[in-house]
Design a protein around this motif. Structure first.
Motif, PDB file in Angstrom:
ATOM      1  N   UNK A   7       0.821  -1.211   0.000  1.00  9.49           N
ATOM      2  CA  UNK A   7       0.000   0.000   0.000  1.00  9.49           C
ATOM      3  C   UNK A   7       0.852   1.256   0.000  1.00  9.49           C
ATOM      4  N   UNK A   8       2.033   1.195   0.674  1.00  7.41           N
ATOM      5  CA  UNK A   8       2.922   2.358   0.692  1.00  7.41           C
ATOM      6  C   UNK A   8       3.440   2.673  -0.703  1.00  7.41           C
ATOM      7  N   UNK A   9       3.760   1.628  -1.468  1.00  6.91           N
ATOM      8  CA  UNK A   9       4.236   1.842  -2.839  1.00  6.91           C
ATOM      9  C   UNK A   9       3.127   2.429  -3.714  1.00  6.91           C
ATOM     10  N   UNK A  10       1.906   1.958  -3.512  1.00  6.35           N
ATOM     11  CA  UNK A  10       0.774   2.497  -4.275  1.00  6.35           C
ATOM     12  C   UNK A  10       0.565   3.978  -3.961  1.00  6.35           C
ATOM     13  N   UNK A  11       0.626   4.330  -2.670  1.00  2.42           N
ATOM     14  CA  UNK A  11       0.472   5.733  -2.268  1.00  2.42           C
ATOM     15  C   UNK A  11       1.598   6.576  -2.842  1.00  2.42           C
ATOM     16  N   UNK A  12       2.808   6.029  -2.835  1.00  7.70           N
ATOM     17  CA  UNK A  12       3.966   6.741  -3.379  1.00  7.70           C
ATOM     18  C   UNK A  12       3.763   7.056  -4.856  1.00  7.70           C
ATOM     19  N   UNK A  13       3.369   6.042  -5.629  1.00  7.94           N
ATOM     20  CA  UNK A  13       3.146   6.234  -7.066  1.00  7.94           C
ATOM     21  C   UNK A  13       1.991   7.202  -7.315  1.00  7.94           C
ATOM     22  N   UNK A  14       0.946   7.085  -6.512  1.00  6.17           N
ATOM     23  CA  UNK A  14      -0.220   7.963  -6.675  1.00  6.17           C
ATOM     24  C   UNK A  14       0.150   9.424  -6.415  1.00  6.17           C
ATOM     25  N   UNK A  15       0.933   9.669  -5.373  1.00  5.86           N
ATOM     26  CA  UNK A  15       1.326  11.043  -5.046  1.00  5.86           C
ATOM     27  C   UNK A  15       2.236  11.635  -6.116  1.00  5.86           C
ATOM     28  N   UNK A  16       3.144  10.821  -6.663  1.00  3.03           N
ATOM     29  CA  UNK A  16       3.999  11.300  -7.749  1.00  3.03           C
ATOM     30  C   UNK A  16       3.167  11.637  -8.981  1.00  3.03           C
ATOM     31  N   UNK A  18       0.023  12.472  -9.003  1.00  2.02           N
ATOM     32  CA  UNK A  18      -0.756  13.664  -8.682  1.00  2.02           C
ATOM     33  C   UNK A  18       0.095  14.916  -8.818  1.00  2.02           C
ATOM     34  N   UNK A  19       1.343  14.840  -8.347  1.00  2.00           N
ATOM     35  CA  UNK A  19       2.251  15.984  -8.461  1.00  2.00           C
ATOM     36  C   UNK A  19       2.531  16.318  -9.917  1.00  2.00           C
ATOM     37  N   UNK A  20       2.745  15.293 -10.743  1.00  2.00           N
ATOM     38  CA  UNK A  20       2.979  15.528 -12.168  1.00  2.00           C
ATOM     39  C   UNK A  20       1.746  16.107 -12.848  1.00  2.00           C
ATOM     40  N   UNK A  21       0.556  15.641 -12.450  1.00  2.00           N
ATOM     41  CA  UNK A  21      -0.678  16.151 -13.050  1.00  2.00           C
ATOM     42  C   UNK A  21      -0.865  17.639 -12.745  1.00  2.00           C
ATOM     43  N   UNK A  22      -0.676  18.028 -11.472  1.00  2.00           N
ATOM     44  CA  UNK A  22      -0.836  19.437 -11.116  1.00  2.00           C
ATOM     45  C   UNK A  22       0.253  20.294 -11.757  1.00  2.00           C
ATOM     46  N   UNK A  23       1.455  19.756 -11.875  1.00  3.89           N
ATOM     47  CA  UNK A  23       2.520  20.491 -12.557  1.00  3.89           C
ATOM     48  C   UNK A  23       2.169  20.691 -14.019  1.00  3.89           C
ATOM     49  N   UNK A  24       1.623  19.647 -14.640  1.00  8.97           N
ATOM     50  CA  UNK A  24       1.196  19.742 -16.044  1.00  8.97           C
ATOM     51  C   UNK A  24       0.104  20.793 -16.207  1.00  8.97           C
ATOM     52  N   UNK A  25      -0.858  20.814 -15.296  1.00  7.11           N
ATOM     53  CA  UNK A  25      -1.961  21.769 -15.408  1.00  7.11           C
ATOM     54  C   UNK A  25      -1.480  23.203 -15.232  1.00  7.11           C
ATOM     55  N   UNK A  26      -0.559  23.414 -14.271  1.00  2.00           N
ATOM     56  CA  UNK A  26      -0.022  24.753 -14.064  1.00  2.00           C
ATOM     57  C   UNK A  26       0.762  25.223 -15.281  1.00  2.00           C
ATOM     58  N   UNK A  27       1.572  24.338 -15.859  1.00  2.00           N
ATOM     59  CA  UNK A  27       2.365  24.708 -17.022  1.00  2.00           C
ATOM     60  C   UNK A  27       1.468  24.989 -18.229  1.00  2.00           C
ATOM     61  N   UNK A  28       0.381  24.217 -18.349  1.00  3.98           N
ATOM     62  CA  UNK A  28      -0.544  24.420 -19.467  1.00  3.98           C
ATOM     63  C   UNK A  28      -1.229  25.769 -19.353  1.00  3.98           C
ATOM     64  N   UNK A  29      -1.642  26.135 -18.128  1.00  2.18           N
ATOM     65  CA  UNK A  29      -2.311  27.418 -17.918  1.00  2.18           C
ATOM     66  C   UNK A  29      -1.366  28.585 -18.155  1.00  2.18           C
ATOM     67  N   UNK A  30      -0.098  28.409 -17.831  1.00  2.00           N
ATOM     68  CA  UNK A  30       0.868  29.490 -18.001  1.00  2.00           C
ATOM     69  C   UNK A  30       1.557  29.458 -19.366  1.00  2.00           C
ATOM     70  N   UNK A  31       1.102  28.569 -20.243  1.00  2.00           N
ATOM     71  CA  UNK A  31       1.627  28.440 -21.599  1.00  2.00           C
ATOM     72  C   UNK A  31       3.125  28.132 -21.590  1.00  2.00           C
ATOM     73  N   UNK A  32       3.544  27.249 -20.655  1.00  2.00           N
ATOM     74  CA  UNK A  32       4.951  26.852 -20.547  1.00  2.00           C
ATOM     75  C   UNK A  32       5.114  25.353 -20.786  1.00  2.00           C
ATOM     76  N   UNK A  33       4.275  24.783 -21.638  1.00  2.00           N
ATOM     77  CA  UNK A  33       4.282  23.346 -21.855  1.00  2.00           C
ATOM     78  C   UNK A  33       5.608  22.852 -22.425  1.00  2.00           C
ATOM     79  N   UNK A  34       6.213  23.613 -23.331  1.00  2.00           N
ATOM     80  CA  UNK A  34       7.477  23.183 -23.917  1.00  2.00           C
ATOM     81  C   UNK A  34       8.574  23.088 -22.867  1.00  2.00           C
ATOM     82  N   UNK A  35       8.579  24.033 -21.945  1.00  2.00           N
ATOM     83  CA  UNK A  35       9.559  23.997 -20.863  1.00  2.00           C
ATOM     84  C   UNK A  35       9.308  22.792 -19.972  1.00  2.00           C
ATOM     85  N   UNK A  36       8.037  22.529 -19.670  1.00  2.00           N
ATOM     86  CA  UNK A  36       7.677  21.385 -18.827  1.00  2.00           C
ATOM     87  C   UNK A  36       8.106  20.072 -19.479  1.00  2.00           C
TER      88      UNK A  36
END
Length: 255
Positions: A7-16, A18-36
């Protein structure tokens, strides 16, 4: 290897993920997708060189670049990081816990709300464009410094005179803080969201922009249509009646 997956490994993968998803969304909103995407490619190469192929020399060089690059990423995306941390702290489910430390809700001050309400009513009838920013818990000193200092009590006639078409202060925003008009002709950050209706101009985008980087409340009166709008927490509420505006001001300014 797969038998040790728990379960710890599942939570670890899920949190990573989630972090990548929010980073992707922030970069998309700021039009920095190429940098991301470039950062993701660099991280992938770094993992291949250091972990899989175990190239010590090239791996050590990339390790140094990663440690230095983190500082560069923070500098490059400081506004996006600030926006993410603000949205995290301003989440509605966290507000009851924050009030434990910040104290009880403030009483509604109608002496501040009513002049804003009646000024917006008259400006709406006369199709006078206006942008009023109401500071809440996050200080707007950097915004105030871009305008002309007024430091006066919130007054209906003063607000109407500031936004009168021939007034030298009518461009920009008025900032209200601690029940006083602190400044006029203030410059605000512009929101570049693609889903904003095309008929809305710079005034609406500026009113929305300040609510994306702070917990401020923006009241906008359209110069073209006279319609009243409010921006809260990065969202626009359009075509409001006077009763809607009063209800929103009472609700939001009492927090």
């Amino acid at each position: 290897m797969f038998l040790d997956f728990g379960i710890k490994d599942f939570i670890d993968i899920f949190l990573v993920a989630l972090m990548l998803f929010y980073s992707y969304r922030l970069m998309k909103e700021s039009r920095s997708m190429n940098v991301f995407i470039g950062i993701l490619v660099f991280i992938l190469v770094w993992l291949l060189v250091s972990v899989i192929f175990e190239m010590r020399l090239l791996g050590s060089i990339l390790d140094k670049l990663v440690s230095v690059g983190m500082i560069g990423v923070i500098v490059l995306f400081q506004s996006e990081i600030r926006k993410f941390l603000y949205s995290l702290g301003a989440h509605q489910r966290l507000q009851p816990f924050l009030r434990i430390f910040t104290g009880k809700r403030n009483e509604v001050d109608r002496r501040t709300i009513m002049p804003i309400l009646w000024a917006c009513k008259n400006m709406s009838k006369g199709k006078v464009g206006a942008l009023i920013v109401i500071e809440r818990s996050i200080p707007l000193d950097d915004i105030v410094s871009t305008g002309e200092t007024i430091d006066a009590e919130v007054n209906q006639l003063l607000l109407e005179n500031i936004f009168f078409k021939n007034s030298p202060l009518h461009d920009g925003a008025v900032v209200i803080s601690k029940k006083r008009i602190r400044a006029a002709k203030c410059l605000l950050p512009i929101a570049h969201d693609m889903d904003i209706p095309k008929e809305l101009g710079t005034r609406h985008r500026a009113g929305l922009g300040i609510t994306k980087s702070s917990d401020a409340l923006s009241v906008i009166v359209s110069e073209e249509t006279g319609r009243i709008s409010v921006a809260i927490a990065g969202e626009l509420r359009l075509r409001l009646s006077l009763e809607d505006l009063e209800r929103i001001l009472i609700s939001e300014m009492s927090e």
